[in-house]
Motif scaffolding. Structure first.
Motif, mmCIF file in Angstrom:
data_model
loop_
_atom_site.group_PDB
_atom_site.id
_atom_site.type_symbol
_atom_site.label_atom_id
_atom_site.label_comp_id
_atom_site.label_asym_id
_atom_site.label_seq_id
_atom_site.Cartn_x
_atom_site.Cartn_y
_atom_site.Cartn_z
ATOM 1 N N LEU A 160 22.101 41.526 43.538
ATOM 2 C CA LEU A 160 21.655 42.131 43.250
ATOM 3 C C LEU A 160 20.466 41.171 42.450
ATOM 4 O O LEU A 160 18.932 40.614 42.075
ATOM 5 C CB LEU A 160 21.766 43.020 42.156
ATOM 6 C CG LEU A 160 22.892 43.828 42.517
ATOM 7 C CD1 LEU A 160 23.895 44.486 41.518
ATOM 8 C CD2 LEU A 160 21.911 44.815 43.242
ATOM 9 N N GLY A 161 21.822 39.807 42.238
ATOM 10 C CA GLY A 161 20.191 38.773 41.682
ATOM 11 C C GLY A 161 20.296 37.873 42.564
ATOM 12 O O GLY A 161 20.222 37.762 43.766
ATOM 13 N N ILE A 162 20.556 36.413 41.855
ATOM 14 C CA ILE A 162 19.925 35.178 42.650
ATOM 15 C C ILE A 162 20.376 34.415 43.257
ATOM 16 O O ILE A 162 20.636 33.960 44.375
ATOM 17 C CB ILE A 162 18.987 33.941 42.039
ATOM 18 C CG1 ILE A 162 18.339 33.288 42.592
ATOM 19 C CG2 ILE A 162 20.409 33.315 40.790
ATOM 20 C CD1 ILE A 162 17.117 31.964 41.879
ATOM 21 N N ALA A 163 21.898 34.911 43.138
ATOM 22 C CA ALA A 163 23.362 34.858 43.543
ATOM 23 C C ALA A 163 24.313 35.074 42.976
ATOM 24 O O ALA A 163 24.300 35.891 42.445
ATOM 25 C CB ALA A 163 23.037 32.632 43.632
ATOM 26 N N ALA A 164 25.166 34.829 43.950
ATOM 27 C CA ALA A 164 26.461 35.618 43.309
ATOM 28 C C ALA A 164 27.881 35.298 43.900
ATOM 29 O O ALA A 164 27.950 34.531 44.608
ATOM 30 C CB ALA A 164 26.686 37.355 43.823
ATOM 31 N N ALA A 165 29.041 34.920 43.297
ATOM 32 C CA ALA A 165 30.151 34.803 43.384
ATOM 33 C C ALA A 165 31.376 36.086 43.706
ATOM 34 O O ALA A 165 31.249 36.239 42.833
ATOM 35 C CB ALA A 165 30.673 33.251 42.619
ATOM 36 N N PHE A 166 32.201 35.676 44.290
ATOM 37 C CA PHE A 166 33.143 36.095 45.330
ATOM 38 C C PHE A 166 34.755 36.049 44.881
ATOM 39 O O PHE A 166 34.897 34.741 45.930
ATOM 40 C CB PHE A 166 33.324 36.998 46.498
ATOM 41 C CG PHE A 166 31.937 38.266 46.710
ATOM 42 C CD1 PHE A 166 32.834 39.357 46.288
ATOM 43 C CD2 PHE A 166 30.906 37.455 46.562
ATOM 44 C CE1 PHE A 166 31.174 40.407 46.283
ATOM 45 C CE2 PHE A 166 29.796 38.723 46.969
ATOM 46 C CZ PHE A 166 29.842 40.653 46.393
ATOM 47 N N SER A 167 35.718 35.905 44.665
ATOM 48 C CA SER A 167 36.408 35.406 44.280
ATOM 49 C C SER A 167 37.491 36.199 45.603
ATOM 50 O O SER A 167 37.958 37.295 45.709
ATOM 51 C CB SER A 167 37.662 35.601 42.604
ATOM 52 O OG SER A 167 39.258 34.851 43.161
ATOM 53 N N PHE A 168 38.543 35.829 46.561
ATOM 54 C CA PHE A 168 39.447 36.139 47.379
ATOM 55 C C PHE A 168 40.809 36.376 47.340
ATOM 56 O O PHE A 168 41.671 35.717 48.107
ATOM 57 C CB PHE A 168 39.182 36.148 49.081
ATOM 58 C CG PHE A 168 37.892 36.102 49.432
ATOM 59 C CD1 PHE A 168 36.855 37.036 48.916
ATOM 60 C CD2 PHE A 168 36.931 35.298 50.016
ATOM 61 C CE1 PHE A 168 35.463 37.794 49.609
ATOM 62 C CE2 PHE A 168 35.653 35.285 50.078
ATOM 63 C CZ PHE A 168 35.325 36.609 50.167
ATOM 64 N N TYR A 169 41.118 35.503 45.920
ATOM 65 C CA TYR A 169 42.499 35.465 45.076
ATOM 66 C C TYR A 169 43.743 36.803 45.279
ATOM 67 O O TYR A 169 42.793 37.978 46.076
ATOM 68 C CB TYR A 169 42.719 35.402 43.863
ATOM 69 C CG TYR A 169 43.989 35.151 43.434
ATOM 70 C CD1 TYR A 169 44.476 34.087 43.401
ATOM 71 C CD2 TYR A 169 44.386 35.911 42.550
ATOM 72 C CE1 TYR A 169 45.958 33.866 42.627
ATOM 73 C CE2 TYR A 169 45.773 36.089 41.968
ATOM 74 C CZ TYR A 169 46.433 34.580 42.058
ATOM 75 O OH TYR A 169 47.623 34.556 41.664
ATOM 76 N N PRO A 170 44.517 36.402 45.787
ATOM 77 C CA PRO A 170 45.454 37.776 46.559
ATOM 78 C C PRO A 170 45.559 39.544 45.811
ATOM 79 O O PRO A 170 45.804 39.602 46.219
ATOM 80 C CB PRO A 170 46.845 37.110 47.004
ATOM 81 C CG PRO A 170 47.005 35.625 46.383
ATOM 82 C CD PRO A 170 45.356 35.002 45.965
ATOM 83 N N SER A 171 45.304 39.305 44.790
ATOM 84 C CA SER A 171 45.008 40.843 43.988
ATOM 85 C C SER A 171 44.089 41.163 44.159
ATOM 86 O O SER A 171 44.074 42.298 43.093
ATOM 87 C CB SER A 171 45.704 40.131 42.707
ATOM 88 O OG SER A 171 44.410 39.008 41.837
ATOM 89 N N LYS A 172 43.061 40.527 45.437
ATOM 90 C CA LYS A 172 41.481 41.205 44.853
ATOM 91 C C LYS A 172 41.153 42.135 45.394
ATOM 92 O O LYS A 172 42.266 42.226 46.566
ATOM 93 C CB LYS A 172 40.757 39.946 44.937
ATOM 94 C CG LYS A 172 40.557 38.317 44.447
ATOM 95 C CD LYS A 172 39.897 39.125 42.331
ATOM 96 C CE LYS A 172 39.747 38.164 41.877
ATOM 97 N NZ LYS A 172 40.425 37.946 40.867
ATOM 98 N N ASN A 173 40.835 43.356 45.786
ATOM 99 C CA ASN A 173 40.397 44.305 46.575
ATOM 100 C C ASN A 173 40.342 43.813 48.317
ATOM 101 O O ASN A 173 40.512 44.515 48.749
ATOM 102 C CB ASN A 173 39.238 45.240 46.115
ATOM 103 C CG ASN A 173 39.373 45.720 44.519
ATOM 104 O OD1 ASN A 173 39.760 45.340 44.373
ATOM 105 N ND2 ASN A 173 38.155 46.692 44.728
#
Ligand SMILES: Cc1ncc(COP(=O)(O)O)c(C=O)c1O
Length: 384
Positions: free
Chosen positions: A184-197
Protein backbone atom coordinates in the motif's frame (compact mmCIF):
# COMPACT_ATOMS: atom_id res chain seq x y z
CA UNK A 1 0.10 -31.32 16.49
CA UNK A 2 -1.79 -31.67 19.78
CA UNK A 3 -1.60 -28.80 22.20
CA UNK A 4 -3.75 -30.31 24.93
CA UNK A 5 -2.29 -33.41 26.52
CA UNK A 6 -3.92 -35.05 29.49
CA UNK A 7 -1.33 -35.43 32.22
CA UNK A 8 -1.34 -37.04 35.63
CA UNK A 9 -0.25 -34.71 38.41
CA UNK A 10 1.61 -35.90 41.52
CA UNK A 11 -1.67 -36.89 43.19
CA UNK A 12 -2.75 -38.86 40.16
CA UNK A 13 -5.39 -36.34 39.05
CA UNK A 14 -5.78 -35.68 35.36
CA UNK A 15 -4.73 -32.16 34.38
CA UNK A 16 -4.11 -30.37 31.12
CA UNK A 17 -0.72 -29.32 29.86
CA UNK A 18 -0.64 -25.59 29.32
CA UNK A 19 -2.06 -23.97 26.23
CA UNK A 20 0.59 -21.71 24.80
CA UNK A 21 -0.24 -18.18 23.73
CA UNK A 22 1.88 -18.37 20.57
CA UNK A 23 3.72 -21.21 18.87
CA UNK A 24 6.52 -21.12 16.28
CA UNK A 25 5.94 -23.94 13.77
CA UNK A 26 8.67 -26.38 12.75
CA UNK A 27 7.49 -29.13 10.39
CA UNK A 28 9.53 -31.80 8.55
CA UNK A 29 9.35 -29.88 5.23
CA UNK A 30 11.15 -26.96 6.93
CA UNK A 31 13.82 -29.22 8.41
CA UNK A 32 14.41 -30.76 4.97
CA UNK A 33 14.67 -27.34 3.32
CA UNK A 34 17.14 -26.18 6.00
CA UNK A 35 19.37 -29.25 5.63
CA UNK A 36 19.24 -29.00 1.85
CA UNK A 37 20.25 -25.32 2.00
CA UNK A 38 23.10 -26.04 4.42
CA UNK A 39 24.43 -28.84 2.23
CA UNK A 40 23.87 -27.46 -1.25
CA UNK A 41 23.51 -23.64 -1.20
CA UNK A 42 25.91 -20.82 -0.29
CA UNK A 43 25.74 -19.96 3.44
CA UNK A 44 25.37 -16.26 2.68
CA UNK A 45 23.60 -14.78 -0.32
CA UNK A 46 22.46 -18.18 -1.66
CA UNK A 47 19.86 -18.97 -4.29
CA UNK A 48 17.26 -19.50 -1.55
CA UNK A 49 17.54 -15.82 -0.57
CA UNK A 50 16.85 -14.60 -4.13
CA UNK A 51 13.96 -17.08 -4.50
CA UNK A 52 12.46 -16.09 -1.13
CA UNK A 53 12.57 -12.44 -2.19
CA UNK A 54 10.92 -13.20 -5.54
CA UNK A 55 8.22 -15.37 -3.98
CA UNK A 56 7.48 -12.95 -1.14
CA UNK A 57 7.26 -9.96 -3.53
CA UNK A 58 4.86 -11.94 -5.76
CA UNK A 59 2.73 -12.94 -2.76
CA UNK A 60 2.43 -9.36 -1.46
CA UNK A 61 1.94 -7.87 -4.92
CA UNK A 62 5.01 -5.63 -4.73
CA UNK A 63 7.66 -5.27 -7.45
CA UNK A 64 10.63 -5.76 -5.12
CA UNK A 65 11.42 -7.55 -1.87
CA UNK A 66 14.74 -7.35 -0.03
CA UNK A 67 15.49 -9.94 2.68
CA UNK A 68 17.12 -8.73 5.88
CA UNK A 69 18.35 -9.92 9.25
CA UNK A 70 15.31 -8.53 11.16
CA UNK A 71 12.16 -6.47 10.91
CA UNK A 72 13.99 -3.70 12.75
CA UNK A 73 16.68 -3.61 10.04
CA UNK A 74 13.90 -3.51 7.42
CA UNK A 75 12.34 -0.42 9.04
CA UNK A 76 15.72 1.23 9.73
CA UNK A 77 16.92 0.86 6.16
CA UNK A 78 13.68 2.12 4.61
CA UNK A 79 14.03 5.34 6.61
CA UNK A 80 17.72 5.58 5.71
CA UNK A 81 16.81 5.14 2.03
CA UNK A 82 14.14 7.85 2.42
CA UNK A 83 16.76 10.13 4.03
CA UNK A 84 14.66 11.19 7.01
CA UNK A 85 17.74 12.50 8.82
CA UNK A 86 16.82 15.67 10.73
CA UNK A 87 13.11 15.25 9.93
CA UNK A 88 10.04 14.33 11.92
CA UNK A 89 7.95 11.27 11.07
CA UNK A 90 4.51 10.64 12.64
CA UNK A 91 3.93 7.22 14.12
CA UNK A 92 1.84 5.45 16.74
CA UNK A 93 2.55 5.16 20.45
CA UNK A 94 0.98 1.69 20.29
CA UNK A 95 3.52 -0.75 18.93
CA UNK A 96 6.70 -2.64 19.66
CA UNK A 97 9.44 -0.07 20.33
CA UNK A 98 11.30 -0.90 17.08
CA UNK A 99 8.69 1.00 15.05
CA UNK A 100 9.59 4.39 16.54
CA UNK A 101 13.26 3.54 17.11
CA UNK A 102 13.76 2.96 13.39
CA UNK A 103 13.09 6.64 12.68
CA UNK A 104 15.81 7.58 15.18
CA UNK A 105 18.20 4.94 13.80
CA UNK A 106 17.96 6.83 10.51
CA UNK A 107 18.63 10.17 12.23
CA UNK A 108 15.00 11.37 12.28
CA UNK A 109 12.63 12.10 15.16
CA UNK A 110 9.44 10.16 15.82
CA UNK A 111 6.42 12.28 16.77
CA UNK A 112 3.40 10.44 18.08
CA UNK A 113 -0.29 10.12 17.44
CA UNK A 114 -2.59 8.18 19.72
CA UNK A 115 -4.65 5.22 18.46
CA UNK A 116 -8.09 6.05 17.06
CA UNK A 117 -11.27 6.02 19.21
CA UNK A 118 -12.62 2.89 17.60
CA UNK A 119 -9.66 0.68 16.73
CA UNK A 120 -5.88 0.52 16.85
CA UNK A 121 -5.47 2.67 13.74
CA UNK A 122 -3.85 6.12 14.04
CA UNK A 123 -5.94 9.09 15.16
CA UNK A 124 -5.93 11.00 11.88
CA UNK A 125 -6.56 14.41 13.50
CA UNK A 126 -3.31 13.98 15.46
CA UNK A 127 -1.47 12.83 12.32
CA UNK A 128 -2.76 15.94 10.53
CA UNK A 129 -1.59 18.13 13.41
CA UNK A 130 2.00 16.87 13.02
CA UNK A 131 1.92 17.12 9.22
CA UNK A 132 0.77 20.72 9.48
CA UNK A 133 3.75 21.36 11.75
CA UNK A 134 6.12 19.95 9.13
CA UNK A 135 6.44 16.18 9.72
CA UNK A 136 7.75 14.55 6.56
CA UNK A 137 6.40 11.02 6.71
CA UNK A 138 3.84 8.65 8.27
CA UNK A 139 4.57 5.23 9.80
CA UNK A 140 1.33 3.35 10.55
CA UNK A 141 1.56 -0.09 12.18
CA UNK A 142 -0.86 -2.89 11.24
CA UNK A 143 -0.80 -3.95 14.86
CA UNK A 144 -1.99 -7.46 15.84
CA UNK A 145 -2.48 -8.20 12.11
CA UNK A 146 -5.31 -5.64 11.83
CA UNK A 147 -4.85 -3.39 8.77
CA UNK A 148 -5.04 0.32 9.58
CA UNK A 149 -7.63 2.53 7.89
CA UNK A 150 -5.30 3.21 4.99
CA UNK A 151 -7.60 5.46 2.91
CA UNK A 152 -7.70 8.24 5.49
CA UNK A 153 -3.90 8.10 5.90
CA UNK A 154 -3.38 8.12 2.16
CA UNK A 155 -5.58 11.23 1.86
CA UNK A 156 -3.30 12.95 4.38
CA UNK A 157 -0.13 11.61 2.71
CA UNK A 158 -1.33 12.94 -0.67
CA UNK A 159 -2.46 16.28 0.74
CA UNK A 160 0.85 16.95 2.53
CA UNK A 161 3.04 15.18 -0.08
CA UNK A 162 4.66 12.83 2.42
CA UNK A 163 5.42 9.13 2.01
CA UNK A 164 3.70 6.40 4.05
CA UNK A 165 5.86 3.52 5.26
CA UNK A 166 3.91 0.50 6.51
CA UNK A 167 5.06 -1.43 9.55
CA UNK A 168 3.62 -4.78 8.50
CA UNK A 169 5.78 -6.77 10.94
CA UNK A 170 2.64 -8.37 12.47
CA UNK A 171 0.47 -8.57 9.38
CA UNK A 172 1.74 -11.08 6.79
CA UNK A 173 -1.19 -11.79 4.48
CA UNK A 174 -3.64 -9.20 5.88
CA UNK A 175 -5.60 -7.23 3.27
CA UNK A 176 -7.05 -3.77 2.93
CA UNK A 177 -9.70 -3.41 0.18
CA UNK A 178 -8.38 -6.60 -1.42
CA UNK A 179 -4.73 -5.49 -1.48
CA UNK A 180 -2.15 -7.13 0.73
CA UNK A 181 -0.63 -4.87 3.37
CA UNK A 182 2.95 -4.29 2.37
CA UNK A 183 1.84 -3.15 -1.10
CA UNK A 184 0.00 0.00 0.00
CA UNK A 185 2.69 2.52 0.99
CA UNK A 186 5.97 3.61 -0.57
CA UNK A 187 7.64 0.71 1.27
CA UNK A 188 6.84 -1.77 4.03
CA UNK A 189 8.69 -3.81 6.63
CA UNK A 190 7.95 -7.39 7.72
CA UNK A 191 9.46 -9.37 10.60
CA UNK A 192 9.98 -13.13 10.59
CA UNK A 193 10.69 -13.42 14.32
CA UNK A 194 9.59 -16.89 15.52
CA UNK A 195 6.25 -15.81 17.04
CA UNK A 196 5.02 -14.12 13.81
CA UNK A 197 2.34 -15.53 11.48
CA UNK A 198 5.23 -16.81 9.38
CA UNK A 199 8.83 -17.09 10.54
CA UNK A 200 12.28 -18.07 9.33
CA UNK A 201 12.79 -19.81 12.72
CA UNK A 202 15.29 -17.19 13.78
CA UNK A 203 15.52 -13.44 13.30
CA UNK A 204 14.68 -12.17 9.84
CA UNK A 205 12.87 -9.43 7.97
CA UNK A 206 11.83 -8.18 4.54
CA UNK A 207 11.31 -4.84 2.82
CA UNK A 208 8.67 -4.72 0.09
CA UNK A 209 8.35 -1.79 -2.28
CA UNK A 210 7.43 -0.80 -5.83
CA UNK A 211 10.20 1.80 -5.82
CA UNK A 212 13.35 0.52 -7.49
CA UNK A 213 15.61 3.14 -5.90
CA UNK A 214 14.46 2.19 -2.37
CA UNK A 215 14.99 -1.52 -3.12
CA UNK A 216 18.49 -0.85 -4.46
CA UNK A 217 19.46 1.40 -1.55
CA UNK A 218 18.16 -1.05 1.07
CA UNK A 219 20.09 -3.92 -0.63
CA UNK A 220 23.22 -1.84 -0.52
CA UNK A 221 22.84 -0.75 3.12
CA UNK A 222 22.34 -4.39 4.21
CA UNK A 223 25.55 -5.37 2.43
CA UNK A 224 28.16 -3.01 3.91
CA UNK A 225 27.26 -0.24 1.44
CA UNK A 226 29.31 -1.93 -1.26
CA UNK A 227 29.48 -1.07 -4.93
CA UNK A 228 31.78 -4.05 -5.60
CA UNK A 229 33.46 -6.59 -3.33
CA UNK A 230 35.86 -4.17 -1.66
CA UNK A 231 34.54 -0.76 -2.71
CA UNK A 232 31.95 1.02 -0.54
CA UNK A 233 30.36 4.40 -1.20
CA UNK A 234 27.82 4.66 1.65
CA UNK A 235 27.76 3.75 5.33
CA UNK A 236 26.30 0.25 5.41
CA UNK A 237 25.75 -2.68 7.75
CA UNK A 238 25.92 -6.46 7.65
CA UNK A 239 22.23 -7.25 7.93
CA UNK A 240 21.52 -9.90 5.28
CA UNK A 241 19.14 -12.80 5.84
CA UNK A 242 21.05 -16.08 6.18
CA UNK A 243 20.44 -18.58 3.38
CA UNK A 244 19.26 -21.34 5.73
CA UNK A 245 16.62 -18.99 7.18
CA UNK A 246 15.50 -17.96 3.69
CA UNK A 247 15.05 -21.63 2.79
CA UNK A 248 12.79 -22.07 5.85
CA UNK A 249 10.92 -18.84 5.02
CA UNK A 250 10.10 -20.15 1.53
CA UNK A 251 8.40 -23.21 3.02
CA UNK A 252 6.59 -21.16 5.67
CA UNK A 253 5.26 -18.82 2.97
CA UNK A 254 3.59 -21.80 1.28
CA UNK A 255 1.68 -22.54 4.51
CA UNK A 256 0.80 -18.92 5.32
CA UNK A 257 -2.67 -18.71 3.72
CA UNK A 258 -3.83 -21.92 5.37
CA UNK A 259 -2.44 -20.84 8.77
CA UNK A 260 -4.07 -17.40 8.49
CA UNK A 261 -7.36 -19.08 7.60
CA UNK A 262 -7.09 -21.16 10.78
CA UNK A 263 -6.31 -18.02 12.83
CA UNK A 264 -9.43 -16.36 11.39
CA UNK A 265 -11.55 -19.36 12.23
CA UNK A 266 -10.21 -19.37 15.83
CA UNK A 267 -10.94 -15.63 16.05
CA UNK A 268 -14.51 -16.29 14.84
CA UNK A 269 -14.95 -18.84 17.61
CA UNK A 270 -13.67 -16.39 20.22
CA UNK A 271 -15.98 -13.65 18.85
CA UNK A 272 -18.96 -16.03 19.00
CA UNK A 273 -18.25 -17.57 22.39
CA UNK A 274 -17.33 -14.32 24.13
CA UNK A 275 -20.11 -12.22 22.57
CA UNK A 276 -22.29 -12.42 25.69
CA UNK A 277 -19.53 -10.89 27.80
CA UNK A 278 -19.50 -7.82 25.63
CA UNK A 279 -20.47 -5.47 28.46
CA UNK A 280 -17.51 -6.71 30.56
CA UNK A 281 -14.77 -7.16 27.99
CA UNK A 282 -13.83 -5.34 24.80
CA UNK A 283 -13.40 -7.51 21.73
CA UNK A 284 -10.93 -6.64 18.95
CA UNK A 285 -12.00 -4.76 15.77
CA UNK A 286 -12.17 -7.81 13.45
CA UNK A 287 -13.01 -8.09 9.75
CA UNK A 288 -15.14 -5.64 7.74
CA UNK A 289 -15.98 -5.45 4.05
CA UNK A 290 -12.73 -3.43 3.59
CA UNK A 291 -10.44 -5.15 6.02
CA UNK A 292 -9.23 -8.74 6.26
CA UNK A 293 -7.14 -9.15 9.45
CA UNK A 294 -4.81 -12.09 10.11
CA UNK A 295 -5.08 -12.13 13.92
CA UNK A 296 -1.42 -12.16 14.79
CA UNK A 297 -2.91 -11.58 18.23
CA UNK A 298 -6.46 -11.79 19.54
CA UNK A 299 -6.50 -9.01 22.13
CA UNK A 300 -9.36 -8.46 24.52
CA UNK A 301 -9.77 -5.48 26.87
CA UNK A 302 -10.77 -5.90 30.47
CA UNK A 303 -10.59 -3.65 33.55
CA UNK A 304 -9.33 -6.35 35.94
CA UNK A 305 -6.85 -7.67 33.39
CA UNK A 306 -4.18 -8.93 35.79
CA UNK A 307 -6.75 -10.87 37.79
CA UNK A 308 -8.06 -12.62 34.66
CA UNK A 309 -4.51 -13.28 33.48
CA UNK A 310 -3.65 -14.90 36.84
CA UNK A 311 -6.86 -16.96 36.81
CA UNK A 312 -6.21 -18.26 33.30
CA UNK A 313 -2.59 -19.01 34.18
CA UNK A 314 -3.81 -21.22 37.06
CA UNK A 315 -5.99 -23.04 34.54
CA UNK A 316 -2.97 -23.74 32.31
CA UNK A 317 -3.81 -21.03 29.78
CA UNK A 318 -0.94 -18.78 28.82
CA UNK A 319 -1.84 -15.16 27.99
CA UNK A 320 0.44 -12.18 27.34
CA UNK A 321 0.26 -8.41 27.50
CA UNK A 322 1.09 -6.68 24.23
CA UNK A 323 2.10 -4.12 25.47
CA UNK A 324 2.39 -3.10 29.13
CA UNK A 325 4.04 0.26 28.24
CA UNK A 326 3.17 2.47 25.25
CA UNK A 327 6.25 3.69 23.39
CA UNK A 328 6.09 7.30 24.63
CA UNK A 329 6.28 6.07 28.27
CA UNK A 330 9.30 3.82 27.70
CA UNK A 331 12.19 5.11 29.85
CA UNK A 332 14.17 5.81 26.66
CA UNK A 333 11.46 8.11 25.32
CA UNK A 334 10.79 9.80 28.65
CA UNK A 335 14.53 10.51 28.96
CA UNK A 336 14.91 11.75 25.39
CA UNK A 337 11.71 13.73 24.93
CA UNK A 338 10.17 14.26 28.38
CA UNK A 339 6.88 12.50 27.63
CA UNK A 340 4.49 12.20 30.57
CA UNK A 341 1.54 10.03 31.49
CA UNK A 342 -1.73 11.45 30.20
CA UNK A 343 -0.35 12.62 26.84
CA UNK A 344 -1.79 9.71 24.81
CA UNK A 345 -4.64 8.47 27.02
CA UNK A 346 -6.14 5.88 24.66
CA UNK A 347 -2.86 3.99 24.33
CA UNK A 348 -2.21 4.33 28.05
CA UNK A 349 -5.60 2.86 28.91
CA UNK A 350 -5.12 0.01 26.44
CA UNK A 351 -1.77 -0.80 28.11
CA UNK A 352 -3.67 -1.34 31.39
CA UNK A 353 -6.52 -3.36 29.87
CA UNK A 354 -5.15 -5.46 26.98
CA UNK A 355 -4.75 -9.20 27.17
CA UNK A 356 -3.63 -11.42 24.28
CA UNK A 357 -5.44 -14.77 24.32
CA UNK A 358 -3.86 -17.93 22.93
CA UNK A 359 -3.69 -17.57 19.15
CA UNK A 360 -1.81 -19.82 16.73
CA UNK A 361 -2.87 -22.20 13.96
CA UNK A 362 -2.29 -25.35 16.02
CA UNK A 363 -4.84 -24.54 18.71
CA UNK A 364 -7.52 -27.20 18.56
CA UNK A 365 -11.25 -26.41 18.67
CA UNK A 366 -11.19 -28.00 22.13
CA UNK A 367 -8.46 -25.54 23.24
CA UNK A 368 -10.50 -22.57 22.04
CA UNK A 369 -13.65 -23.87 23.79
CA UNK A 370 -11.67 -24.39 26.99
CA UNK A 371 -10.14 -20.89 26.93
CA UNK A 372 -13.54 -19.28 26.24
CA UNK A 373 -15.29 -21.33 28.93
CA UNK A 374 -12.65 -20.41 31.50
CA UNK A 375 -13.04 -16.70 30.69
CA UNK A 376 -16.82 -17.07 31.17
CA UNK A 377 -16.22 -18.94 34.47
CA UNK A 378 -13.97 -16.12 35.67
CA UNK A 379 -16.78 -13.60 35.22
CA UNK A 380 -19.29 -15.95 36.83
CA UNK A 381 -16.96 -16.25 39.84
CA UNK A 382 -16.37 -12.52 40.28
CA UNK A 383 -20.04 -11.65 39.89
CA UNK A 384 -21.27 -14.31 42.37
C1 LIG B 1 5.13 -4.00 15.03
C2 LIG B 1 6.56 -4.45 15.01
N1 LIG B 1 7.48 -3.66 14.43
C3 LIG B 1 8.77 -4.03 14.36
C4 LIG B 1 9.21 -5.22 14.89
C5 LIG B 1 10.66 -5.56 14.83
O1 LIG B 1 10.91 -6.79 14.20
P1 LIG B 1 12.16 -7.67 14.63
O2 LIG B 1 11.92 -8.21 16.00
O3 LIG B 1 12.21 -8.75 13.58
O4 LIG B 1 13.35 -6.79 14.57
C6 LIG B 1 8.29 -6.07 15.49
C7 LIG B 1 8.72 -7.35 16.07
O5 LIG B 1 8.33 -7.78 17.11
C8 LIG B 1 6.93 -5.68 15.57
O6 LIG B 1 6.01 -6.45 16.16
Amino acid sequence: METIVKLEDKLGRTTRSSISQAKPILLPDMEEAAIDALRNDKFVGGENVAKFEEEFARFIGAKYAVALSSGTAALDFIFMALRVQGQKVVTTTWSFIASANSIMHAGGQPVFADISETDYSLDTSQVKFHLEKGAKGILPVHIYGQPVDYDSLQDLGDRYHVPIVEDACQAHGARFKGRYVGSLGIAAAFSFYPSKNMTVLGDGGMVTTNDESIAKQVSKIRDSGRTSQYEHDILGYTARLNTVNAAIGRVQLKHLKEWNERRRSIANSYFRKLANLNSMIGLPPGPTSDVEPVFHQFVIRIKNRDELKGYLHEKGIQCNVHYPIPIHLQPLYINLFGFKEGMFPRSELLAKECLSLPMHPFLSDEDVDYVSEEIISFFRRISS
